[in-house]
Design a protein around this motif. Structure first.
Motif, PDB file in Angstrom:
ATOM      1  N   LYS A  10       0.825  -1.212   0.000  1.00  0.00           N
ATOM      2  CA  LYS A  10       0.000   0.000   0.000  1.00  0.00           C
ATOM      3  C   LYS A  10       0.863   1.268   0.000  1.00  0.00           C
ATOM      4  CE  LYS A  10      -3.954  -2.246   2.244  1.00  0.00           C
ATOM      5  NZ  LYS A  10      -5.056  -2.059   3.232  1.00  0.00           N
ATOM      6  N   TYR A  50     -12.303  -2.489  -3.985  1.00  0.00           N
ATOM      7  CA  TYR A  50     -12.842  -2.679  -2.635  1.00  0.00           C
ATOM      8  C   TYR A  50     -14.372  -2.648  -2.613  1.00  0.00           C
ATOM      9  CZ  TYR A  50      -8.288  -2.410  -0.303  1.00  0.00           C
ATOM     10  OH  TYR A  50      -7.014  -2.674   0.158  1.00  0.00           O
ATOM     11  N   HIS A  53     -16.568  -3.731   0.245  1.00  0.00           N
ATOM     12  CA  HIS A  53     -16.591  -2.912   1.471  1.00  0.00           C
ATOM     13  C   HIS A  53     -17.403  -1.620   1.311  1.00  0.00           C
ATOM     14  CE1 HIS A  53     -13.751  -5.553   3.358  1.00  0.00           C
ATOM     15  NE2 HIS A  53     -12.787  -5.279   2.519  1.00  0.00           N
ATOM     16  N   ARG A  56     -19.310  -0.210   4.176  1.00  0.00           N
ATOM     17  CA  ARG A  56     -18.647  -0.129   5.482  1.00  0.00           C
ATOM     18  C   ARG A  56     -18.290   1.323   5.799  1.00  0.00           C
ATOM     19  NH1 ARG A  56     -16.321  -5.377   6.267  1.00  0.00           N
ATOM     20  NH2 ARG A  56     -15.749  -4.748   8.369  1.00  0.00           N
ATOM     21  N   PHE A  58     -15.686   2.622   6.893  1.00  0.00           N
ATOM     22  CA  PHE A  58     -14.314   3.023   6.582  1.00  0.00           C
ATOM     23  C   PHE A  58     -14.048   3.117   5.087  1.00  0.00           C
ATOM     24  CE2 PHE A  58     -14.358  -1.617   7.393  1.00  0.00           C
ATOM     25  CZ  PHE A  58     -13.850  -2.094   6.188  1.00  0.00           C
ATOM     26  N   LEU A  62     -10.673   4.502   3.196  1.00  0.00           N
ATOM     27  CA  LEU A  62      -9.876   3.447   2.576  1.00  0.00           C
ATOM     28  C   LEU A  62      -9.536   3.822   1.133  1.00  0.00           C
ATOM     29  CD1 LEU A  62      -8.731   0.537   2.447  1.00  0.00           C
ATOM     30  CD2 LEU A  62     -11.048  -0.270   1.969  1.00  0.00           C
ATOM     31  N   THR A  92      -5.030  -7.415  10.508  1.00  0.00           N
ATOM     32  CA  THR A  92      -5.372  -6.177   9.788  1.00  0.00           C
ATOM     33  C   THR A  92      -4.970  -4.943  10.586  1.00  0.00           C
ATOM     34  OG1 THR A  92      -7.267  -7.341   8.841  1.00  0.00           O
ATOM     35  CG2 THR A  92      -7.285  -4.939   8.682  1.00  0.00           C
ATOM     36  N   ARG A 103       2.915  -6.285   9.040  1.00  0.00           N
ATOM     37  CA  ARG A 103       2.169  -5.161   9.608  1.00  0.00           C
ATOM     38  C   ARG A 103       2.738  -4.726  10.954  1.00  0.00           C
ATOM     39  NH1 ARG A 103      -3.419  -7.688   7.394  1.00  0.00           N
ATOM     40  NH2 ARG A 103      -3.719  -6.350   5.585  1.00  0.00           N
ATOM     41  N   ILE A 110      -4.749   0.949  11.195  1.00  0.00           N
ATOM     42  CA  ILE A 110      -5.589  -0.010  10.475  1.00  0.00           C
ATOM     43  C   ILE A 110      -5.819   0.445   9.036  1.00  0.00           C
ATOM     44  CG2 ILE A 110      -7.821   0.930  11.198  1.00  0.00           C
ATOM     45  CD1 ILE A 110      -8.688  -2.080  11.582  1.00  0.00           C
ATOM     46  N   ASP A 111      -5.755   1.743   8.781  1.00  0.00           N
ATOM     47  CA  ASP A 111      -5.878   2.233   7.396  1.00  0.00           C
ATOM     48  C   ASP A 111      -4.543   2.112   6.670  1.00  0.00           C
ATOM     49  OD1 ASP A 111      -8.665   3.114   7.253  1.00  0.00           O
ATOM     50  OD2 ASP A 111      -8.070   4.495   8.846  1.00  0.00           O
ATOM     51  N   ASN A 113      -1.992   0.207   6.657  1.00  0.00           N
ATOM     52  CA  ASN A 113      -1.542  -1.068   7.226  1.00  0.00           C
ATOM     53  C   ASN A 113      -0.617  -1.854   6.290  1.00  0.00           C
ATOM     54  OD1 ASN A 113      -3.508  -1.950   5.471  1.00  0.00           O
ATOM     55  ND2 ASN A 113      -4.490  -3.346   6.909  1.00  0.00           N
ATOM     56  N   HIS A 116      -2.062  -5.543   1.535  1.00  0.00           N
ATOM     57  CA  HIS A 116      -3.332  -6.253   1.377  1.00  0.00           C
ATOM     58  C   HIS A 116      -3.017  -7.647   0.861  1.00  0.00           C
ATOM     59  CE1 HIS A 116      -7.360  -7.346   0.022  1.00  0.00           C
ATOM     60  NE2 HIS A 116      -6.771  -7.793  -1.066  1.00  0.00           N
TER      61      HIS A 116
HETATM   62  P1  CMP Z   1      -7.385  -4.730   3.428  1.00  0.00           P
HETATM   63  O1  CMP Z   1      -6.908  -6.121   3.622  1.00  0.00           O
HETATM   64  O2  CMP Z   1      -6.750  -3.974   2.308  1.00  0.00           O
HETATM   65  O3  CMP Z   1      -8.978  -4.751   3.196  1.00  0.00           O
HETATM   66  C1  CMP Z   1      -9.792  -3.641   3.528  1.00  0.00           C
HETATM   67  C2  CMP Z   1      -9.061  -2.589   4.296  1.00  0.00           C
HETATM   68  O4  CMP Z   1      -9.882  -1.683   4.988  1.00  0.00           O
HETATM   69  C3  CMP Z   1      -8.215  -3.230   5.384  1.00  0.00           C
HETATM   70  O5  CMP Z   1      -7.128  -3.912   4.772  1.00  0.00           O
HETATM   71  C4  CMP Z   1      -7.882  -2.017   6.245  1.00  0.00           C
HETATM   72  O6  CMP Z   1      -6.721  -1.326   5.795  1.00  0.00           O
HETATM   73  C5  CMP Z   1      -9.083  -1.095   6.028  1.00  0.00           C
HETATM   74  N1  CMP Z   1      -9.891  -0.923   7.250  1.00  0.00           N
HETATM   75  C6  CMP Z   1     -10.085   0.223   7.905  1.00  0.00           C
HETATM   76  N2  CMP Z   1     -10.868   0.038   8.968  1.00  0.00           N
HETATM   77  C7  CMP Z   1     -11.181  -1.286   9.003  1.00  0.00           C
HETATM   78  C8  CMP Z   1     -11.971  -2.103   9.869  1.00  0.00           C
HETATM   79  N3  CMP Z   1     -12.607  -1.602  10.942  1.00  0.00           N
HETATM   80  N4  CMP Z   1     -12.050  -3.430   9.607  1.00  0.00           N
HETATM   81  C9  CMP Z   1     -11.437  -3.955   8.529  1.00  0.00           C
HETATM   82  N5  CMP Z   1     -10.686  -3.216   7.650  1.00  0.00           N
HETATM   83  C10 CMP Z   1     -10.555  -1.899   7.905  1.00  0.00           C
END
Ligand code: CMP
Length: 140
Positions: A10, A50, A53, A56, A58, A62, A92, A103, A110-111, A113, A116
């Motif tokens: 990333k 994505y 998601h 979601r 986030f 993201l 994650t 990681r 978490i953002d 990170n 992927h």
């Molecule tokens: P990734 O494996 O790229 O898939 C989705 C991404 O959303 C995850 O890694 C994180 O970087 C991001 N993300 C941010 N907040 C969350 C969350 N609460 N749960 C899961 N993924 C999150």
């Protein structure tokens, strides 16, 4: 079984100049690079990647993060590649990632990170096809 998985280094890890260090972990664990590409994702490409998601909370952050700079996208191939890559990556949330994982060592949040990795054979196939035509993925 020999599997393929999609891996993305990333923007945070690309900016830290640790592509080689992360590749070294893949290679040390027996995973081979079967395809690779440095790419600046457009917003539409990041949203498409994505899409699962989309609902979601986030999602917007993201997508913003994933287009903040170039990403290194690769197909990893090898025995049990999907689980092996997830083991190398760690949880994650880097705060929960085991010591010695990518990681734990390179991620900040978490953002942001660092990496992927596909989570299952079905998603791996879809994610690989999203970035690479089949003829540009090489078993070796
Ligand atoms: P990734 O494996 O790229 O898939 C989705 C991404 O959303 C995850 O890694 C994180 O970087 C991001 N993300 C941010 N907040 C969350 C969350 N609460 N749960 C899961 N993924 C999150």
């Amino acid at each position: 079984a020999i599997e393929r998985t999609l891996s993305i280094i990333k923007p945070d890890a690309v900016a830290k100049n640790v592509i080689g260090k992360i590749y070294s972990r893949f290679e040390t664990s027996g995973l081979k690079i079967a395809a690779a590409r440095l790419v600046q994702l457009s917003r539409a490409e990041a949203e498409g990647f994505y899409a699962v998601h989309r609902e979601r909370p986030f999602f917007k952050d993201l997508v913003e993060f994933m287009i903040s700079g170039p990403v290194m996208v690769q197909v990893l191939e090898g025995e049990n590649a999907i689980a092996k890559n997830r083991e190398l990556m760690g949880a994650t949330d880097p705060k929960k990632a085991e010591a010695g994982t990518i990681r734990a060592d390179f991620a900040d949040s978490i953002d942001a990170n660092a990496v992927h990795g596909s989570d299952a054979p079905e998603t791996a196939a879809v994610e690989i096809a999203y970035f690479f035509p089949a003829l540009n993925v090489y078993s070796r």
